[in-house]
Motif scaffolding. Structure first.
Motif, PDB file in Angstrom:
ATOM      1  N   MET A   7      38.022  38.491  45.725  1.00  0.00           N
ATOM      2  CA  MET A   7      36.891  38.281  45.022  1.00  0.00           C
ATOM      3  C   MET A   7      36.097  39.507  45.012  1.00  0.00           C
ATOM      4  O   MET A   7      35.513  39.745  43.847  1.00  0.00           O
ATOM      5  N   ALA A   8      36.507  40.503  45.848  1.00  0.00           N
ATOM      6  CA  ALA A   8      35.668  41.839  45.930  1.00  0.00           C
ATOM      7  C   ALA A   8      36.187  42.405  44.268  1.00  0.00           C
ATOM      8  O   ALA A   8      35.369  43.198  43.769  1.00  0.00           O
ATOM      9  N   ILE A   9      37.533  42.333  44.090  1.00  0.00           N
ATOM     10  CA  ILE A   9      38.077  43.052  42.878  1.00  0.00           C
ATOM     11  C   ILE A   9      37.608  42.346  41.386  1.00  0.00           C
ATOM     12  O   ILE A   9      37.201  42.793  40.545  1.00  0.00           O
ATOM     13  N   GLY A  10      37.334  41.020  41.706  1.00  0.00           N
ATOM     14  CA  GLY A  10      36.563  40.260  40.351  1.00  0.00           C
ATOM     15  C   GLY A  10      35.319  40.823  40.117  1.00  0.00           C
ATOM     16  O   GLY A  10      34.907  40.884  39.156  1.00  0.00           O
ATOM     17  N   ILE A  11      34.587  40.981  41.340  1.00  0.00           N
ATOM     18  CA  ILE A  11      33.064  41.624  40.996  1.00  0.00           C
ATOM     19  C   ILE A  11      33.336  43.064  40.603  1.00  0.00           C
ATOM     20  O   ILE A  11      32.572  43.232  39.662  1.00  0.00           O
ATOM     21  N   LYS A  12      34.220  43.768  41.140  1.00  0.00           N
ATOM     22  CA  LYS A  12      34.296  45.175  40.542  1.00  0.00           C
ATOM     23  C   LYS A  12      34.564  45.176  39.089  1.00  0.00           C
ATOM     24  O   LYS A  12      34.252  46.133  37.916  1.00  0.00           O
ATOM     25  N   LEU A  48      36.153  37.112  37.861  1.00  0.00           N
ATOM     26  CA  LEU A  48      35.212  36.580  39.072  1.00  0.00           C
ATOM     27  C   LEU A  48      35.172  35.186  39.303  1.00  0.00           C
ATOM     28  O   LEU A  48      35.072  34.806  40.301  1.00  0.00           O
ATOM     29  N   VAL A  49      35.379  34.279  38.138  1.00  0.00           N
ATOM     30  CA  VAL A  49      35.524  32.818  38.349  1.00  0.00           C
ATOM     31  C   VAL A  49      36.750  32.327  39.221  1.00  0.00           C
ATOM     32  O   VAL A  49      36.628  31.645  40.120  1.00  0.00           O
ATOM     33  N   ALA A  50      37.724  33.025  38.757  1.00  0.00           N
ATOM     34  CA  ALA A  50      38.976  32.590  39.427  1.00  0.00           C
ATOM     35  C   ALA A  50      38.997  32.985  40.992  1.00  0.00           C
ATOM     36  O   ALA A  50      39.583  32.214  41.736  1.00  0.00           O
ATOM     37  N   GLU A  51      38.409  34.372  41.165  1.00  0.00           N
ATOM     38  CA  GLU A  51      38.713  34.990  42.148  1.00  0.00           C
ATOM     39  C   GLU A  51      37.466  34.280  43.467  1.00  0.00           C
ATOM     40  O   GLU A  51      37.645  34.614  44.339  1.00  0.00           O
TER      41      GLU A  51
END
Length: 229
Positions: A160-165, A181-184
């Motif tokens: 999730m943090a990676i999706g935001i980044k 971001l949607v997937a994570e």
């Protein structure tokens, strides 16, 4: 003696050795994200397609298990869930491979380190999935297995943090900038649904979220690999 002026250009010297450029000096300019000096893309479109398909395949296998057996199955269904969950995790490894090679989270040291930390977290979670799926019943819930079990949700929060980044870095373009971001957000959506409504609702929510999120993300990587350049 009469002086004569020659207009013939001097011949090139052949006895002077050619000096190579200093080590580390690029011979061609960097042409953009994911490229190196005169080496082309860090990962080929064909490789991105294959890794995207691996992500979709692993995700769909786990989603199918959730639809058939549920996320809290026992006995044979539980083992199927563990091993299809492992296939999903292998798909996430494929996603991380693309993100690392294209520097999807950015070029800073922190951006690179967070992907490597996620590899460790996901690796430990995958060890739990494998062991929990194959060990005899009496060995599935020992202290070591309980410790490893923690890394399943922690690794998903890391994604999730990676999706935001990825979204903030903007190195991936178009839908691929936002779809991670949607997937994570799977854990953020599914876990509260389970707490509030139980299995009957969370199984469907979790399964469909996997299809809409990670499986679609894999399809986007396979269909539009150029968006990761």
């Amino acid at each position: 003696m009469d002086a004569k002026i020659s207009t013939t250009p001097a011949r090139a010297r052949t006895d002077v050795p050619t000096t190579p450029p200093p080590s580390g000096t690029p011979s061609e300019p960097d042409t953009g994200p994911g490229t190196g000096p005169a080496t082309g893309p860090a990962i080929s479109p064909a490789a991105v397609r294959k890794l995207g398909l691996a992500l979709s395949a692993g995700t769909l296998s786990w989603a199918a298990s959730i639809f058939v057996y549920g996320s809290q199955a026992q006995g044979f269904g539980e083992r199927v869930g563990d091993l299809t969950g492992l296939l999903f995790q292998l798909g996430i490894f494929a996603l991380l491979a693309v993100q690392i090679r294209t520097r999807a989270t950015g070029i800073s040291r922190f951006a690179r380190v967070m992907l490597k930390v996620e590899l460790v977290l996901l690796g430990l979670a995958a060890v739990w999935s494998l062991l929990h799926g194959v060990l005899p019943d009496g060995l599935q819930d020992g202290p070591v297995m309980q410790a490893l079990d923690v890394f399943w949700p922690v690794s998903m929060l890391g994604m999730m943090a990676i999706g935001i980044k990825v979204a903030l870095a903007g190195r991936w373009r178009g839908a691929l900038r936002w779809w991670p971001l949607v997937a994570e957000s799977w854990a953020v959506v599914t876990v509260p649904t389970y707490v509030l409504f139980g299995d009957s609702v969370s199984n469907w929510v979790g399964g469909f979220h996997l299809v809409i999120g990670y499986a679609t993300l894999g399809a986007l990587l396979a269909l539009r690999p150029g968006l990761t350049d």
